[in-house]
Design a protein around this motif. Sequence first.
Motif, PDB file in Angstrom:
ATOM      1  N   HIS A 113      75.816  77.851  43.148  1.00 14.03           N
ATOM      2  CA  HIS A 113      75.937  79.047  43.986  1.00 14.03           C
ATOM      3  C   HIS A 113      76.640  80.182  43.241  1.00 14.03           C
ATOM      4  O   HIS A 113      76.413  81.359  43.530  1.00 14.03           O
ATOM      5  CB  HIS A 113      76.665  78.727  45.301  1.00 14.03           C
ATOM      6  N   ASP A 124      86.261  73.487  52.441  1.00 18.42           N
ATOM      7  CA  ASP A 124      84.999  73.089  51.812  1.00 18.42           C
ATOM      8  C   ASP A 124      84.400  71.900  52.568  1.00 18.42           C
ATOM      9  O   ASP A 124      84.917  71.477  53.609  1.00 18.42           O
ATOM     10  CB  ASP A 124      85.191  72.803  50.322  1.00 18.42           C
ATOM     11  N   ASN A 125      83.332  71.352  52.054  1.00 18.32           N
ATOM     12  CA  ASN A 125      82.639  70.281  52.766  1.00 18.32           C
ATOM     13  C   ASN A 125      83.425  68.974  52.781  1.00 18.32           C
ATOM     14  O   ASN A 125      83.071  68.054  53.529  1.00 18.32           O
ATOM     15  CB  ASN A 125      81.257  70.051  52.147  1.00 18.32           C
ATOM     16  N   LYS A 166      82.145  83.386  51.654  1.00 21.88           N
ATOM     17  CA  LYS A 166      81.677  82.066  51.261  1.00 21.88           C
ATOM     18  C   LYS A 166      81.991  81.096  52.384  1.00 21.88           C
ATOM     19  O   LYS A 166      83.151  80.965  52.797  1.00 21.88           O
ATOM     20  CB  LYS A 166      82.355  81.634  49.949  1.00 21.88           C
ATOM     21  N   PHE A 214      81.121  77.058  54.033  1.00 19.43           N
ATOM     22  CA  PHE A 214      80.596  75.723  53.773  1.00 19.43           C
ATOM     23  C   PHE A 214      80.001  75.143  55.056  1.00 19.43           C
ATOM     24  O   PHE A 214      80.319  75.555  56.159  1.00 19.43           O
ATOM     25  CB  PHE A 214      81.700  74.816  53.241  1.00 19.43           C
ATOM     26  N   GLU A 234      78.768  71.021  45.401  1.00 15.90           N
ATOM     27  CA  GLU A 234      79.621  71.398  46.530  1.00 15.90           C
ATOM     28  C   GLU A 234      78.952  71.207  47.885  1.00 15.90           C
ATOM     29  O   GLU A 234      79.598  71.376  48.913  1.00 15.90           O
ATOM     30  CB  GLU A 234      80.080  72.850  46.374  1.00 15.90           C
ATOM     31  N   ILE A 241      76.242  75.339  51.396  1.00 19.31           N
ATOM     32  CA  ILE A 241      77.104  76.517  51.255  1.00 19.31           C
ATOM     33  C   ILE A 241      76.286  77.780  51.452  1.00 19.31           C
ATOM     34  O   ILE A 241      75.083  77.820  51.147  1.00 19.31           O
ATOM     35  CB  ILE A 241      77.794  76.514  49.867  1.00 19.31           C
ATOM     36  N   ARG A 255      76.640  82.076  50.798  1.00 20.89           N
ATOM     37  CA  ARG A 255      77.389  83.207  50.243  1.00 20.89           C
ATOM     38  C   ARG A 255      76.629  84.485  50.571  1.00 20.89           C
ATOM     39  O   ARG A 255      75.415  84.586  50.341  1.00 20.89           O
ATOM     40  CB  ARG A 255      77.561  83.053  48.739  1.00 20.89           C
TER      41      ARG A 255
END
Length: 423
Positions: free
Chosen positions: A63, A262-263, A372, A374, A395, A398, A400
Amino acid sequence: MPGTFAEEAGFSVRTHRRGITAMGSAMDEGRRDMTGLSGTQSGGAKGVVVAFSAPGGETIYAHEWETVAAVARTIAALKGFSFRQGLRDWGGDNGGLYFVPDDSLLAADAVQLGINGPDDLFGGVVPWRLATTKAITHELVDGSAARPKDWPAGFGSAVGAAVLPGYTAFSRDDALRAAERLLQLGLVRFKPPRASRGRDQHTAATVADIERLLERYPSSDLSEYGLVLETELRDIVTLSIGRTAIDGTSVSYYGVQRMTADNAGQPVYGGSDLVVVRGGWEALDRLQLSPALTLAVAQARTYDAAMLGHPGFFASRRNYDIGQGVDSSGIWRSGVLEASWRIGGSSTAELAAMEAMMRDPDVQLVHACAVKQFGNTAQMPLDAEIHFHGEDPVEGQITRYTVVTQAIRGPVRKPADRHFRSK
């Protein structure tokens, strides 16, 4: 979504512990040997904007490649250039080329590419490898401390008033001595200089904590890249202060970084909300900012001036992350956490603001957000420009995007500071 940057370049992607690597890609070739450009220039274009991997740079996520491509395409549109990714079959003449590397370039690499000044690239050229990391932000613990050959003596003292209490160490003994001093002020932040996105950092309350962290920190990394130890702040707000120039159009900005999960549920950088004003540093001086923001701008300019004084440095994009919060003793502090003379997380917002200003000469100030998120529940504004929406090999899911929320024409004295706290 259109084909990804990697797909358009015609290469496959494999996972990596730090991100992705491009197998057989033109961009990845730039990391191994700087030998030319891929693709062909469109007939009506005045030149070519080239996005590529800086030699020796860290591997980045899929990404993030897409974001590099988004910035490069926007710059190409602003300049009336065509866009290309990667270096291949290049003869060494940079006429009509504008470069967008994913990291700062060393002076020797810039010379090889024919980059002679800030008008030739988006980002910067630095005189020492350590200037691409957090290591140069602090002084050594004393004159007898270990240091690499290219350590910029005197830089830490030049920026001392603009940074938090801290030291950079290149040996275990120096790190422990630095920790003993800093722990007198309270908790200490353990920061590997090359770590990004707020990851791999830890909080230490005792020298024993530092010893345990050093046991897990590779000795080769310590001796080559160093280790940053810095006063820990709670309730921290991280501001971005900077300036960008392309083809005679200069903007400066201040903004606040947002955090997200985040994830895996870990807190990470989630984008930036920027206030971008037409002009250089003096344009920020004309705004009626809060005391905390005024101090942050002054600290960024101190750091900026210290770097500008070194031969071999130039940059079209200069960003300074400022941390503001309260230390363990209850003292409110503010200081530069790190500098970025390269494309960054807020660059899409900077470029969106510049695009609005170039379209309308009366626009003086723009509010823009780089976001950003997730997971698969991201909700984007209808007018958002989407840079990545899908599965990153490392990641996970996601999104963005960038959105301009306000463009103001005419003189501006006091922009809305709804995102920012006063001292």
